[in-house]
Design a protein around this motif. Structure first.
Motif, PDB file in Angstrom:
ATOM      1  N   ASN A  62     -20.022 -43.470 -16.238  1.00  0.00           N
ATOM      2  CA  ASN A  62     -20.256 -42.208 -15.537  1.00  0.00           C
ATOM      3  C   ASN A  62     -21.019 -42.460 -14.242  1.00  0.00           C
ATOM      4  O   ASN A  62     -22.242 -42.364 -14.199  1.00  0.00           O
ATOM      5  CB  ASN A  62     -21.019 -41.230 -16.443  1.00  0.00           C
ATOM      6  CG  ASN A  62     -20.246 -40.876 -17.687  1.00  0.00           C
ATOM      7  OD1 ASN A  62     -19.038 -40.638 -17.621  1.00  0.00           O
ATOM      8  ND2 ASN A  62     -20.915 -40.845 -18.827  1.00  0.00           N
ATOM      9  N   LYS A  76     -21.818 -41.747 -10.112  1.00  0.00           N
ATOM     10  CA  LYS A  76     -21.921 -40.587  -9.220  1.00  0.00           C
ATOM     11  C   LYS A  76     -21.373 -40.934  -7.835  1.00  0.00           C
ATOM     12  O   LYS A  76     -22.026 -41.625  -7.055  1.00  0.00           O
ATOM     13  CB  LYS A  76     -23.384 -40.141  -9.100  1.00  0.00           C
ATOM     14  CG  LYS A  76     -24.001 -39.607 -10.391  1.00  0.00           C
ATOM     15  CD  LYS A  76     -25.448 -39.237 -10.186  1.00  0.00           C
ATOM     16  CE  LYS A  76     -26.278 -40.461  -9.823  1.00  0.00           C
ATOM     17  NZ  LYS A  76     -27.721 -40.159  -9.726  1.00  0.00           N
ATOM     18  N   LYS A 124     -27.951 -47.341  -9.517  1.00  0.00           N
ATOM     19  CA  LYS A 124     -27.801 -45.958  -9.936  1.00  0.00           C
ATOM     20  C   LYS A 124     -28.701 -45.097  -9.065  1.00  0.00           C
ATOM     21  O   LYS A 124     -29.919 -45.150  -9.153  1.00  0.00           O
ATOM     22  CB  LYS A 124     -28.178 -45.796 -11.410  1.00  0.00           C
ATOM     23  CG  LYS A 124     -27.280 -46.569 -12.371  1.00  0.00           C
ATOM     24  CD  LYS A 124     -25.903 -45.941 -12.480  1.00  0.00           C
ATOM     25  CE  LYS A 124     -25.962 -44.635 -13.237  1.00  0.00           C
ATOM     26  NZ  LYS A 124     -24.598 -44.039 -13.400  1.00  0.00           N
ATOM     27  N   ARG A 157     -25.890 -40.837  -4.313  1.00  0.00           N
ATOM     28  CA  ARG A 157     -24.710 -41.519  -4.826  1.00  0.00           C
ATOM     29  C   ARG A 157     -25.068 -42.907  -5.329  1.00  0.00           C
ATOM     30  O   ARG A 157     -26.065 -43.524  -4.910  1.00  0.00           O
ATOM     31  CB  ARG A 157     -23.643 -41.614  -3.732  1.00  0.00           C
ATOM     32  CG  ARG A 157     -23.958 -42.576  -2.612  1.00  0.00           C
ATOM     33  CD  ARG A 157     -22.801 -42.715  -1.628  1.00  0.00           C
ATOM     34  NE  ARG A 157     -22.590 -41.474  -0.886  1.00  0.00           N
ATOM     35  CZ  ARG A 157     -21.573 -40.663  -1.106  1.00  0.00           C
ATOM     36  NH1 ARG A 157     -20.679 -40.955  -2.043  1.00  0.00           N
ATOM     37  NH2 ARG A 157     -21.423 -39.567  -0.398  1.00  0.00           N
ATOM     38  N   ASP A 158     -24.252 -43.417  -6.249  1.00  0.00           N
ATOM     39  CA  ASP A 158     -24.406 -44.789  -6.727  1.00  0.00           C
ATOM     40  C   ASP A 158     -23.798 -45.758  -5.710  1.00  0.00           C
ATOM     41  O   ASP A 158     -22.876 -45.406  -4.969  1.00  0.00           O
ATOM     42  CB  ASP A 158     -23.707 -44.972  -8.079  1.00  0.00           C
ATOM     43  CG  ASP A 158     -24.305 -44.091  -9.171  1.00  0.00           C
ATOM     44  OD1 ASP A 158     -25.491 -43.740  -9.059  1.00  0.00           O
ATOM     45  OD2 ASP A 158     -23.572 -43.767 -10.119  1.00  0.00           O
TER      46      ASP A 158
END
Length: 330
Positions: free
Chosen positions: A21, A23, A89, A95-96
């Motif tokens: 998951n 981002k 992360k 954002r990643d």
């Protein structure tokens, strides 16, 4: 078909379950090249963002072994170039960021290699690909390092419409720095290449000023706060060192035009061997980096200064093999 391919990637250790998951990630891909511009920028991101290894990308039989290493008379195990991905992360809605570090560009199958990397990126929701590279020009080492750029579409070019950026109007970007973006274009994924300017006469010498220029723009675009003090200090030291070399070469040239030079100027000799003091310092820096990854770039700078980073590269990257929860992420 996609599900089958992803399953294969899992078996090869590409995907870690807690990383599924992400981002809105951006992926930065770097390989060795002129002035260590791309690699230095990639390693700086890894250290200062406290990244950890996310996956290892298989070479798919594209690499070969050309020699055997010898140490103290003993043949060492063979070593194929590795390609690894590291993850940050993002905190508080940021954002990643994924950084791909390739030890070497494959001698063949470049398009296929890049296809696999783009497919991997798409499977992980990557929204944009970046590559970093060097732009070798006639610049003097003490001049400001300009930044050049190219993108896969006009929308991205508008984002690059900044006073400090010069858009490449024509030509080509050699190696995987360019091929990866060509494949991204073919597959409909947005991508940007950022090139830091460096003196062509010092193409084999680390030039962190160009890395700094590239990173500042990337951090601004990604909305990441980073402390560039350490890299700026390193850039200033090397700038003065190379400036002194140019000045001495020019002085000797002028002298030779009028008379025989009194003393022939020689480029600095290559480093040979490690002193006990150097070994102790390296081990100390490794220990500091194990405790705090933000110290890792200081370690890399020292290994670069001693011209032995290649010997320690795997050990250095092992520092980032697991998450480090020390609150140092920004």
């Amino acid at each position: 078909m996609v599900l089958l391919r992803v399953a294969v990637l899992k078996l090869q250790g590409f995907i870690m379950s807690d990383e599924m998951n992400l981002k809105a990630p951006w992926l930065v891909a770097v390989w060795p090249g002129m002035g260590h511009v791309a690699l230095s920028a990639g390693y700086f991101l890894m250290a200062k963002l406290n990244m950890h290894q996310m996956a290892e990308f298989s070479g798919g039989g594209l690499f070969d072994v050309d020699f055997a290493m010898i140490k103290d008379g003993v043949i060492q195990n063979t070593h194929q170039p590795r390609s690894r991905l590291f993850l940050w992360k993002g905190q508080e809605g940021k954002r990643d960021i994924i950084v791909f570090i390739g030890e070497q560009q494959p001698p063949r199958g470049k398009y296929a290699f890049c296809e696999n990397l783009i497919d991997f990126a798409r499977d992980h929701g990557v929204e944009r690909i970046f590559t970093f590279a060097a732009m070798a020009t006639e610049m003097h080492p003490e001049q400001e390092s300009r930044i050049f750029a190219a993108a896969t579409d006009t929308t991205l070019l508008k984002e690059l419409d900044r006073p400090e950026v010069r858009i490449l109007q024509e030509g080509h970007i050699g190696g995987l720095n360019g091929v990866l973006l060509g494949v991204a274009k073919d597959k409909g994924m947005p991508g940007i290449c950022l090139l830091g300017e460096m003196p062509h006469v010092f193409a084999q010498v680390p030039f962190p000023k160009a890395s700094l220029t590239v990173l500042k723009l990337f951090a601004e675009m990604a909305e990441i706060q980073m402390d560039f003090t350490e890299l700026a200090h390193q850039a200033e030291e090397i700038e003065h060192h190379l400036g002194d070399i140019v000045a001495k070469l020019q002085a000797n040239l002028q002298q030779s035009e009028s008379q025989e030079p009194e003393e022939e100027f020689k480029m600095p000799e290559q480093y040979e061997g490690l002193s006990e003091k150097d070994e102790q310092k390296i081990e100390s820096l490794f220990e500091q980096a194990r405790q705090d990854r933000s110290k890792a770039y200081e370690l890399k700078s020292e290994l670069d200064r001693l011209e032995i980073f290649d010997d320690y590269e795997d050990r250095f990257l092992d520092l980032f093999s697991k998450p480090q929860h020390d609150g140092s992420q920004s």
